[in-house]
Write an enzyme that holds these catalytic residues in place. Structure first.
Site, PDB file in Angstrom:
ATOM      1  N   GLU A 118       0.903  76.608  -9.580  1.00  0.00           N
ATOM      2  CA  GLU A 118       0.331  75.424 -10.177  1.00  0.00           C
ATOM      3  C   GLU A 118       1.170  74.496  -9.849  1.00  0.00           C
ATOM      4  O   GLU A 118       1.200  73.011 -10.192  1.00  0.00           O
ATOM      5  CB  GLU A 118       0.362  75.458 -11.645  1.00  0.00           C
ATOM      6  CG  GLU A 118      -0.780  76.788 -11.571  1.00  0.00           C
ATOM      7  CD  GLU A 118      -0.711  76.670 -13.340  1.00  0.00           C
ATOM      8  OE1 GLU A 118      -1.262  75.743 -14.258  1.00  0.00           O
ATOM      9  OE2 GLU A 118      -0.478  78.033 -14.277  1.00  0.00           O
ATOM     10  N   SER A 145      -4.194  76.911 -15.775  1.00  0.00           N
ATOM     11  CA  SER A 145      -5.178  76.112 -14.406  1.00  0.00           C
ATOM     12  C   SER A 145      -6.612  76.582 -13.541  1.00  0.00           C
ATOM     13  O   SER A 145      -6.272  76.713 -12.327  1.00  0.00           O
ATOM     14  CB  SER A 145      -3.915  75.376 -13.227  1.00  0.00           C
ATOM     15  OG  SER A 145      -3.066  74.755 -14.109  1.00  0.00           O
ATOM     16  N   TYR A 152     -10.525  71.629 -10.024  1.00  0.00           N
ATOM     17  CA  TYR A 152      -9.451  70.490  -9.496  1.00  0.00           C
ATOM     18  C   TYR A 152      -9.984  69.685  -8.432  1.00  0.00           C
ATOM     19  O   TYR A 152      -9.618  69.180  -6.719  1.00  0.00           O
ATOM     20  CB  TYR A 152      -9.262  70.751  -8.537  1.00  0.00           C
ATOM     21  CG  TYR A 152      -7.463  71.388  -9.498  1.00  0.00           C
ATOM     22  CD1 TYR A 152      -7.107  70.269 -10.744  1.00  0.00           C
ATOM     23  CD2 TYR A 152      -7.023  72.842 -10.248  1.00  0.00           C
ATOM     24  CE1 TYR A 152      -6.070  70.773 -11.851  1.00  0.00           C
ATOM     25  CE2 TYR A 152      -6.752  73.431 -10.799  1.00  0.00           C
ATOM     26  CZ  TYR A 152      -5.903  71.541 -12.203  1.00  0.00           C
ATOM     27  OH  TYR A 152      -5.174  72.487 -13.379  1.00  0.00           O
ATOM     28  N   ARG A 194      -3.337  71.127 -26.227  1.00  0.00           N
ATOM     29  CA  ARG A 194      -4.442  71.473 -25.117  1.00  0.00           C
ATOM     30  C   ARG A 194      -4.872  72.600 -25.784  1.00  0.00           C
ATOM     31  O   ARG A 194      -4.607  73.547 -25.297  1.00  0.00           O
ATOM     32  CB  ARG A 194      -5.042  70.282 -24.399  1.00  0.00           C
ATOM     33  CG  ARG A 194      -6.067  70.038 -24.294  1.00  0.00           C
ATOM     34  CD  ARG A 194      -6.274  69.869 -22.642  1.00  0.00           C
ATOM     35  NE  ARG A 194      -6.831  70.817 -22.268  1.00  0.00           N
ATOM     36  CZ  ARG A 194      -6.392  71.369 -21.139  1.00  0.00           C
ATOM     37  NH1 ARG A 194      -5.647  71.170 -20.639  1.00  0.00           N
ATOM     38  NH2 ARG A 194      -7.254  72.499 -21.192  1.00  0.00           N
ATOM     39  N   ASP A 204      -8.550  74.969 -26.073  1.00  0.00           N
ATOM     40  CA  ASP A 204      -9.834  75.304 -25.325  1.00  0.00           C
ATOM     41  C   ASP A 204     -11.118  76.021 -26.169  1.00  0.00           C
ATOM     42  O   ASP A 204     -10.120  76.685 -26.428  1.00  0.00           O
ATOM     43  CB  ASP A 204      -9.815  75.978 -23.766  1.00  0.00           C
ATOM     44  CG  ASP A 204      -9.071  74.996 -23.431  1.00  0.00           C
ATOM     45  OD1 ASP A 204      -8.712  73.758 -22.875  1.00  0.00           O
ATOM     46  OD2 ASP A 204      -8.194  75.693 -21.622  1.00  0.00           O
ATOM     47  N   GLU A 213      -7.318  79.338 -25.517  1.00  0.00           N
ATOM     48  CA  GLU A 213      -6.338  79.373 -25.722  1.00  0.00           C
ATOM     49  C   GLU A 213      -5.855  77.676 -25.477  1.00  0.00           C
ATOM     50  O   GLU A 213      -6.284  76.982 -25.775  1.00  0.00           O
ATOM     51  CB  GLU A 213      -5.906  79.516 -23.496  1.00  0.00           C
ATOM     52  CG  GLU A 213      -6.495  78.745 -22.858  1.00  0.00           C
ATOM     53  CD  GLU A 213      -6.970  78.724 -21.362  1.00  0.00           C
ATOM     54  OE1 GLU A 213      -5.435  79.366 -20.824  1.00  0.00           O
ATOM     55  OE2 GLU A 213      -7.457  79.714 -20.701  1.00  0.00           O
ATOM     56  N   ASN A 228      -2.906  75.755 -24.221  1.00  0.00           N
ATOM     57  CA  ASN A 228      -2.293  74.947 -23.279  1.00  0.00           C
ATOM     58  C   ASN A 228      -1.270  73.384 -23.930  1.00  0.00           C
ATOM     59  O   ASN A 228      -1.021  73.301 -24.053  1.00  0.00           O
ATOM     60  CB  ASN A 228      -3.516  73.867 -22.282  1.00  0.00           C
ATOM     61  CG  ASN A 228      -3.648  74.199 -21.849  1.00  0.00           C
ATOM     62  OD1 ASN A 228      -4.413  75.553 -20.488  1.00  0.00           O
ATOM     63  ND2 ASN A 228      -5.922  75.075 -22.773  1.00  0.00           N
ATOM     64  N   GLY A 269      -2.240  69.391 -17.951  1.00  0.00           N
ATOM     65  CA  GLY A 269      -2.272  68.610 -17.324  1.00  0.00           C
ATOM     66  C   GLY A 269      -2.594  67.109 -17.637  1.00  0.00           C
ATOM     67  O   GLY A 269      -2.690  66.674 -18.220  1.00  0.00           O
TER      68      GLY A 269
END
Length: 306
Positions: A16, A146, A210, A249, A251, A264, A266, A270
Site C-alpha cells: 500500500e 486497501s 482506486y 474508519r 466498514d 473491519e 481501519n 486513506g
C-alpha cells in the site's frame, strides 16, 4: 519557533506504499497550514527515520498496511518515547488481524458474518467451504488493507480457482453479503456520518477503490435515521471494544432485511481529500483541513502533558 513540530510519516514498504504516499502528501499540506511540518518517507521497517526527535516531534502517520498499521511502527515509537496520533500498539495489532477483530466484535455483540480461516498452502476443500458458507463467498488475506488480495467467488469453480492464489499467509473466507456497503468514521470516540459505497461492478475491490469513476459515494448515505443511528452506535461500540484511540474508519454491510454485518476497523484509513474518512467527516461539517487538524489534536495534548 513553536515548541513542537508535526512529523508526517508516509510511504513505507508494504503493498500500500502508493496509497500511503497520496495520503501523506495531502495530510502534510493540510497540517502545514496550522503547524510546522516535517515529512519522512519511510524506507525501512527496522527503525524509525533518522531525524525523528521525540523531544520535539509529534507524529502523524499515514503508513498503510504492514509495519504502519500492524502495531510494529507504534511499538518502535512507544519504545522511543515518541507521541503519535491514532491507535496504540495493542489496538493496531488487534485490528490489523481481521479474524481477531471479528472475534472481539462478536464478544461485544457487534454483528459479524460467519467465516472460515486457513493458512496459505493448507487449503480447505471446496465442499467444506460451500457446506459452511454457501457458494457465494469473499476470500481475503487476514492482514492486508486497501482490498489487497480480495477475491469474490460465486460458483464452486470460482472458489477452487481463487483458493489456488492463497499460497502464503493466513486467509479468511466469508459468505458474501448481498446488499449495501457503508462506512463510518470515528473521531475522538464519536461516530461521524455514514457513507454509502456503490461500486459499478458490484464489487468494491482494489480496482473499484482506486480507479476514478468506477465507484459512486453517497455522503450521507441514503438510509433511514433509525438505521443510520444503529450503524453509528454499533461502530462506536466496535471502536471501544477494540480499545481504539483518536480516530478510525469502520466498514459494514447491510443486507436486504437491514441486518448489519461489520467487516473491519481501519486504524489508519486513506487520507486524501476524496477518501472515505474525509467524506464521513464532511457530513458533520468538517472540511479536509479541519479534519486533519482534529485528527492530530489528541496526540498534541498527550505530548504537552508528558
Amino acid at each position: 519557533m513553536k515548541d513542537f513540530r508535526i512529523a508526517v510519516l508516509l510511504g513505507g514498504t508494504s503493498d500500500e506504499r502508493e496509497v500511503s504516499l497520496g495520503s501523506g502528501k495531502a495530510a502534510a499540506a493540510a497540517l502545514s497550514k496550522f503547524f510546522d511540518v516535517d515529512v519522512f518517507d519511510i524506507q525501512s521497517t527496522e527503525h524509525l527515520p533518522e531525524g525523528l526527535d521525540p523531544s520535539r516531534h509529534v507524529v502523524f502517520s499515514t503508513l498503510h498496511g504492514s509495519f504502519g498499521e500492524d502495531g510494529t511502527a507504534q511499538k518502535l515509537m512507544d519504545d522511543a518515547g515518541v507521541f503519535y496520533a491514532g491507535c496504540d500498539e495493542a489496538s493496531s495489532r488487534l485490528t490489523f488481524d481481521k479474524v481477531a477483530t471479528k472475534r472481539m466484535l462478536s464478544e461485544a455483540e457487534v454483528p459479524v458474518t460467519d467465516d472460515l480461516v486457513f493458512e496459505g498452502g493448507k487449503l480447505p476443500s471446496v465442499d467444506a467451504v460451500v457446506s459452511r458458507l454457501g457458494s457465494s463467498v469473499v476470500i481475503k488475506p487476514v492482514d492486508q488493507g486497501s482490498s489487497v488480495g480480495l477475491m469474490f467467488a460465486s460458483t464452486e469453480e470460482q472458489i477452487e480457482a481463487s483458493l489456488k492464489n492463497c499460497l502464503k499467509g493466513r486467509w479468511l473466507i466469508e459468505p458474501r453479503v448481498v446488499g449495501r456497503e457503508v462506512t463510518v468514521g470515528i473521531l475522538h470516540n464519536k461516530a461521524m456520518g455514514v457513507v454509502e459505497i456503490r461500486p459499478k461492478s458490484g464489487q468494491f475491490d482494489f480496482t473499484s477503490k482506486y480507479t476514478k469513476g468506477l465507484t459512486e459515494y453517497i455522503a450521507p448515505a441514503e438510509l433511514s435515521d433509525e438505521l443510520s443511528e444503529r450503524i453509528r452506535n454499533l461502530a462506536t461500540i466496535a471502536f471501544e471494544a477494540c480499545n481504539c484511540r483518536d480516530f478510525a474508519r469502520i466498514d459494514c454491510m447491510i443486507d436486504a432485511d437491514e441486518n448489519l454485518f461489520f467487516l473491519e476497523i481501519n486504524t489508519l484509513p486513506g487520507l486524501k481529500e476524496t477518501s472515505l474518512l474525509p467524506m464521513s467527516a464532511s457530513v458533520c461539517g468538517y472540511n479536509f483541513d479541519e479534519l486533519v487538524q482534529k485528527l492530530v489534536e489528541p496526540a498534541i495534548l498527550r505530548y504537552k502533558s508528558r
